[in-house]
Motif scaffolding. Structure first.
Motif, short mmCIF file in Angstrom:
data_model
loop_
_atom_site.label_atom_id
_atom_site.label_comp_id
_atom_site.label_asym_id
_atom_site.label_seq_id
_atom_site.Cartn_x
_atom_site.Cartn_y
_atom_site.Cartn_z
N CYS A 140 0.78 -1.27 -0.01
CA CYS A 140 -0.14 -0.09 0.15
C CYS A 140 0.75 1.24 -0.09
O CYS A 140 0.67 2.16 -0.62
N VAL A 141 1.99 1.25 0.81
CA VAL A 141 2.86 2.30 0.86
C VAL A 141 3.54 2.52 -0.43
O VAL A 141 3.46 3.75 -0.84
N VAL A 142 3.94 1.47 -0.83
CA VAL A 142 4.76 1.72 -2.23
C VAL A 142 3.96 2.15 -3.44
O VAL A 142 4.34 2.81 -3.97
N PHE A 143 2.80 1.63 -3.43
CA PHE A 143 1.89 2.19 -4.47
C PHE A 143 1.50 3.67 -4.28
O PHE A 143 1.32 4.35 -5.18
N LEU A 144 1.25 3.95 -2.91
CA LEU A 144 1.20 5.30 -3.06
C LEU A 144 2.14 6.17 -3.16
O LEU A 144 2.04 7.36 -3.87
N VAL A 145 3.23 5.99 -2.85
CA VAL A 145 4.28 6.79 -3.31
C VAL A 145 4.59 6.58 -4.82
O VAL A 145 4.70 7.82 -5.31
N VAL A 147 4.28 9.46 -9.87
CA VAL A 147 3.68 9.57 -11.40
C VAL A 147 2.86 10.65 -11.46
O VAL A 147 2.92 11.49 -12.81
N THR A 148 1.87 11.23 -10.64
CA THR A 148 1.18 12.34 -10.70
C THR A 148 1.87 13.71 -10.94
O THR A 148 1.67 14.37 -11.60
N LYS A 149 2.90 13.64 -10.06
CA LYS A 149 3.94 14.75 -9.97
C LYS A 149 4.57 15.03 -11.33
O LYS A 149 4.60 15.88 -11.87
#
Length: 58
Positions: A42-47, A52-54
């Motif tokens: 969960c943390v890996v995909f959140l980061v 990617v968004t940035k």
């Protein structure tokens, strides 16, 4: 994965109430392991999502 962790936690509680301590300990260990793996992913995909968004915005 979180569903499986909750499933094994429920099995551990039921087995513990019925006196099957070996099964309860095994199911609890599996539930803990799955929950830790879930949190890490969960943390890996959140980061990764933030990165990617940035890059898409810039």
């Amino acid at each position: 994965m979180l569903k499986w962790a909750l499933f094994f936690a429920v099995i551990a509680v039921i087995a513990g109430l019925l006196g099957f301590t070996g099964i309860a300990a095994g199911a609890a260990a599996i539930a803990k392991l799955l929950f830790v793996v879930f949190l890490i992913l969960c943390v890996v995909f959140l980061v990764l999502g933030f990165i990617v968004t940035k890059k898409m915005i810039d």
